[in-house]
Design a protein around this motif. Structure first.
Motif, short mmCIF file in Angstrom:
data_model
loop_
_atom_site.label_atom_id
_atom_site.label_comp_id
_atom_site.label_asym_id
_atom_site.label_seq_id
_atom_site.Cartn_x
_atom_site.Cartn_y
_atom_site.Cartn_z
N LEU A 141 0.83 -1.20 0.00
CA LEU A 141 0.00 0.00 0.00
C LEU A 141 0.87 1.26 0.00
O LEU A 141 0.54 2.26 -0.63
N GLY A 142 2.02 1.17 0.69
CA GLY A 142 2.94 2.30 0.72
C GLY A 142 3.46 2.64 -0.67
O GLY A 142 3.59 3.81 -1.03
N VAL A 143 3.76 1.60 -1.44
CA VAL A 143 4.23 1.81 -2.82
C VAL A 143 3.14 2.51 -3.64
O VAL A 143 3.41 3.45 -4.40
N VAL A 144 1.90 2.08 -3.45
CA VAL A 144 0.77 2.69 -4.16
C VAL A 144 0.64 4.16 -3.78
O VAL A 144 0.41 5.03 -4.62
N VAL A 145 0.78 4.44 -2.48
CA VAL A 145 0.68 5.82 -1.99
C VAL A 145 1.75 6.70 -2.64
O VAL A 145 1.47 7.83 -3.08
N VAL A 146 2.97 6.18 -2.70
CA VAL A 146 4.08 6.94 -3.30
C VAL A 146 3.79 7.22 -4.78
O VAL A 146 3.94 8.35 -5.26
N LEU A 147 3.37 6.19 -5.51
CA LEU A 147 3.13 6.36 -6.95
C LEU A 147 2.00 7.36 -7.21
O LEU A 147 2.15 8.27 -8.03
N ILE A 148 0.89 7.17 -6.51
CA ILE A 148 -0.25 8.08 -6.71
C ILE A 148 0.09 9.49 -6.24
O ILE A 148 -0.22 10.49 -6.90
N GLY A 149 0.77 9.59 -5.09
CA GLY A 149 1.12 10.90 -4.54
C GLY A 149 2.02 11.69 -5.47
O GLY A 149 1.76 12.87 -5.74
N HIS A 150 3.06 11.05 -5.99
CA HIS A 150 3.98 11.77 -6.88
C HIS A 150 3.31 12.08 -8.22
O HIS A 150 3.60 13.12 -8.83
N ALA A 151 2.42 11.20 -8.69
CA ALA A 151 1.69 11.47 -9.94
C ALA A 151 0.82 12.71 -9.77
O ALA A 151 0.81 13.60 -10.64
N LEU A 152 0.10 12.79 -8.65
CA LEU A 152 -0.74 13.97 -8.39
C LEU A 152 0.11 15.23 -8.25
O LEU A 152 -0.25 16.30 -8.76
N ASN A 153 1.23 15.11 -7.56
CA ASN A 153 2.10 16.26 -7.36
C ASN A 153 2.66 16.76 -8.69
O ASN A 153 2.74 17.97 -8.94
#
Length: 609
Positions: free
Chosen positions: A554-566
C-alpha cells in the motif's frame, strides 16, 4: 521577427474571376482584408462530415487498425450515404424504443391485455372505458343505476373499474386511455428495433476504419469553404471584380508573377497607420520556434505593431518551468516520457524538442538544489551531493547551512530573475520607442529605475538585506517624476501636449508605481510553488515510510499516486504562474498586449484545421 505587411488590391474582369481566385489560392500568401461567409450549403456539408467522422470514432474497436487507403470519390459517396442512412435509422429505432418503453411503463399496472379484443367488443356494441376512482367516487358509481361496471384489481390502492359506456361527469375519476398496441406487442417492437440498431451498428463499425478517407473528404470540402469565402468577399461591378488583402513584403514578387500570369491588374501600398486589422506573421528562428507550441496552446500572438519577444519568452519560460517543477526526479520522468514519444513518432517535432529542453532544465535545477523525488536520503549519495550548489540546497544541513540561509538565497534569486526580466521588458520598449522617435521612452527609462529600486526594497523587507533605504526612495522619486513628465509623450503630440497628458495621469502613475513593487514581489511564487512541491513529495514519502510489513504494498501505491498527483499539480502551476509572469509582468513592461490577428492566407489546405 514580425514580418512587414503590404496592402494589396487585385482586379480582373468578371470572366477571369475564377482564374484570379485559383491563382491566389495556389500561391497562398494573401490574407483577405474582409472575409465574408461561405455558401451555407457548403458549410453545412462540412459540419455534417465533421460530426459524422467524430461519431464514427466511437464505433472503432480499441485495437482496430484503420484503412490507410483513400476511397475513390464514388466509393466514398456510397459508403457515406450508407453511414448517414444507418445513423438516421438508428435514431428512429432509438426513439421508437424510448416511446415503447414509456408506453409500457404507463400500461403495465393494468396488465397485459389484448387491444384487438377490446376493439372487437367495441365493434359489437360493447364500448368499455376504464377508470381509477377514490372510495367515495366508487361508491357513487355503484349506487348509480345507469352505470354498468365491472370491478377490476386495484392499482396503487385505487379502485379500478371497467364501465360500459362512460361515467357521468359528476363522478370524478381518471380515465385510462387505451393503447394502440398491447404490452406484448410493444415488447416485440422493442426487440425488432434493437435488432435494427445492431444492424446499424455493424454498418457504422465497418465504416469506422475509413477515418483517413473522411479526413481527405473533409480537407476537400474545407477548401471549398475557403474558396467560397473568397468568392463571396470579392467586390465588383458589371465589368470588373476586385479583392483586397495583406501580403508579407517578402512574398510580393510571388504575387506579382501570379497576377501577370492570370492577366490581373494590381496595386500595392503600405498599410495605413490607423489600420487595426493587419494580421501578424511571426518569423521564428530555430530557437524561438520551440516556444510556438506554447503560444498556440495559450492562443496568444503579438499585435502587428508590437514586438516579437518570443526568444526571451522562451528562455525565461525554461527557467520558470524548471524552478516550479523543481525536482530532478520529475525531470527524469519527463525526459523518459519524451524519449518514448520521440521513438513512437520516429521523428522530432517542435513539441518533443521543447520537452527535451524543459526536462533537461528541470534535471539541472533538481541537481543543483539536491531534490530527487523529495527524498532526503538522496544526499547520502556522493555523486548527487557533489552536484548541489550549497546556497540553493533543499537540505542545507548536509552542507553546514541553515534552512533560513538557503531559503533567503532562493528568494533573492527569484527576485533577481524578476528584476532582470521586468527591466529587460522596459529596455526592449525603450529600444522600440527610440526607433519610432517616441519621447515616451524616457518614461520607460524611469520604469527601469523604479524596477531596480523596488527590487532593492524587496530584498530589504523580505530577506533583510542591509540595503540603505534613502537612496532607494530617491530612485523611486526620480522614476516617478520621469514617468509623470514623459509618460504622455507620443510621436503625434507636441512636447506641451505630451507634458499635459502626463501630468493628467499622475495619480495613475502613482498607482502603477505601487503596482510595480507588487510585480517584483510576485516573482517570489517561483520560490513558494517550488517549495510547496517539495513539501508535498516529502509528505507522501513520509506516509509511505510509516507503512511496514504487509502494508508496504500500500505504501508503494501511496508513493506512486502521490507523486503522480504532485507532478500534475506542478504542471498546472507552470500554466498558472510560469506563463503568467511572462504574459503579464514581462509583457506589460515590454508594452505587449497580445492583440495580434493570426495571419491566415487564402490557400489550399492539406489537413483539417
Amino acid at each position: 521577427m514580425i514580418e512587414k505587411m503590404k496592402m494589396v488590391h487585385i482586379v480582373t474582369s468578371n470572366s477571369g474571376k475564377q482564374e484570379m481566385l485559383k491563382g491566389l489560392r495556389d500561391i497562398g500568401v494573401m490574407h483577405l482584408a474582409e472575409k465574408q461567409s461561405a455558401d451555407r450549403e457548403i458549410t453545412d456539408r462540412f459540419q455534417t462530415l465533421s460530426r459524422t467522422a467524430m461519431a464514427l470514432r466511437d464505433y472503432a474497436e480499441p485495437k482496430q487498425k484503420g484503412s490507410e487507403e483513400i476511397l475513390s470519390e464514388e466509393e466514398f459517396k456510397e459508403m457515406y450515404a450508407g453511414v448517414l442512412d444507418a445513423m438516421d435509422r438508428k435514431s428512429v429505432f432509438t426513439q421508437e424504443i424510448s416511446a415503447a418503453k414509456t408506453e409500457i411503463d404507463r400500461i403495465s399496472p393494468w396488465g397485459d391485455f389484448s387491444v384487438e379484443e377490446l376493439a372487437d367488443l367495441k365493434r359489437k356494441g360493447f364500448d368499455f372505458h376504464f377508470y381509477r376512482l377514490g372510495d367515495k367516487e366508487f361508491q357513487a358509481a355503484v349506487a348509480d343505476e345507469n352505470v354498468q361496471l365491472i370491478r377490476l384489481s386495484s392499482i396503487d390502492k385505487q379502485n379500478t373499474v371497467a364501465i360500459l359506456g362512460t361515467l357521468p361527469s359528476e363522478i370524478q375519476a381518471t380515465e385510462f386511455v387505451l393503447p394502440e398496441r398491447s404490452m406484448s406487442n410493444l415488447q416485440k417492437d422493442i426487440e425488432l428495433s434493437e435488432e435494427g440498431i445492431k444492424e446499424c451498428d455493424e454498418t457504422l463499425k465497418a465504416a469506422s476504419i475509413y477515418d483517413s478517407s473522411f479526413k481527405a473528404e473533409m480537407v476537400k470540402v474545407q477548401n471549398e469553404v475557403t474558396f467560397s469565402e473568397a468568392e463571396a468577399t470579392t467586390e465588383g461591378d458589371e465589368d470588373f471584380v476586385w479583392l483586397s488583402g495583406y501580403i508579407p513584403e517578402s512574398d510580393i514578387e510571388v504575387f506579382k508573377n501570379m497576377a501577370a500570369e492570370k492577366g490581373c491588374a494590381w496595386s500595392i501600398e503600405d498599410v495605413a497607420e490607423d489600420d487595426e486589422k493587419i494580421p501578424t506573421k511571426v518569423k521564428y528562428n530555430k530557437v524561438s520556434n520551440l516556444i510556438k507550441p506554447v503560444f498556440d496552446i495559450l492562443g496568444i500572438l503579438p499585435g502587428y505593431r508590437e514586438q516579437d519577444i518570443s526568444i526571451w519568452f522562451f528562455l525565461f519560460f525554461i527557467l520558470f518551468f524548471a524552478m516550479i517543477i523543481g525536482d530532478g526526479g520529475y525531470g527524469a520522468l519527463i525526459l523518459i516520457g519524451t524519449i518514448v514519444i520521440h521513438l513512437k513518432q520516429k521523428k522530432i517535432t517542435n513539441v518533443t524538442f521543447l520537452l527535451y529542453v524543459l526536462s533537461v532544465a528541470t534535471l539541472i535545477w533538481g541537481a543543483v538544489t539536491g531534490t530527487w523525488f523529495g527524498m532526503e536520503s538522496a544526499m547520502e549519495v556522493p555523486a548527487l551531493k557533489a552536484l548541489v550548489i550549497p546556497s540553493l540546497a533543499t537540505y542545507p544541513e548536509y552542507f553546514g547551512l541553515t534552512s533560513t540561509t538557503t531559503q533567503n538565497a532562493i528568494m533573492k534569486f527569484s527576485f533577481s530573475i524578476g528584476a532582470i526580466q521586468m527591466a529587460l521588458g522596459s529596455i526592449l520598449s525603450i529600444k522600440k520607442k527610440i526607433a519610432e522617435k517616441d519621447l515616451s521612452w524616457v518614461a520607460n527609462l524611469g520604469w527601469t529605475i523604479a524596477i531596480i529600486a523596488m527590487y532593492l526594497l524587496a530584498l530589504n523587507l523580505v530577506i533583510h538585506d542591509p540595503i540603505p533605504l534613502v537612496p532607494v526612495f530617491i530612485m523611486i522619486g526620480v522614476a516617478f517624476v520621469m514617468v509623470v513628465l514623459f509618460g504622455g509623450m507620443a510621436p503625434d503630440k507636441t512636447f506641451g501636449e505630451g507634458l499635459k497628458s502626463g501630468l493628467g495621469g499622475a495619480f495613475t502613475a502613482f498607482l502603477d508605481t505601487i503596482s510595480c513593487f507588487g510585480n517584483v514581489m510576485s516573482y517570489i511564487r517561483l520560490f513558494a510553488v517550488g517549495m510547496a512541491g517539495v513539501a508535498i513529495s516529502q509528505s507522501f514519502n513520509g506516509i509511505a515510510a510509516s507503512m511496514t510489513g504487509p502494508m508496504m504494498i500500500l505504501g508503494v501505491v501511496v508513493v506512486l499516486i502521490g507523486h503522480a498527483l504532485n507532478l500534475v499539480m506542478c504542471f498546472l502551476s507552470v500554466v498558472v504562474h510560469g506563463v503568467r509572469l511572462n504574459v503579464l509582468e514581462f509583457s506589460g513592461q515590454a508594452g505587449l498586449e497580445w492583440t495580434g490577428i493570426p495571419y491566415e492566407p487564402f490557400e489550399e489546405s492539406t489537413k483539417v484545421s
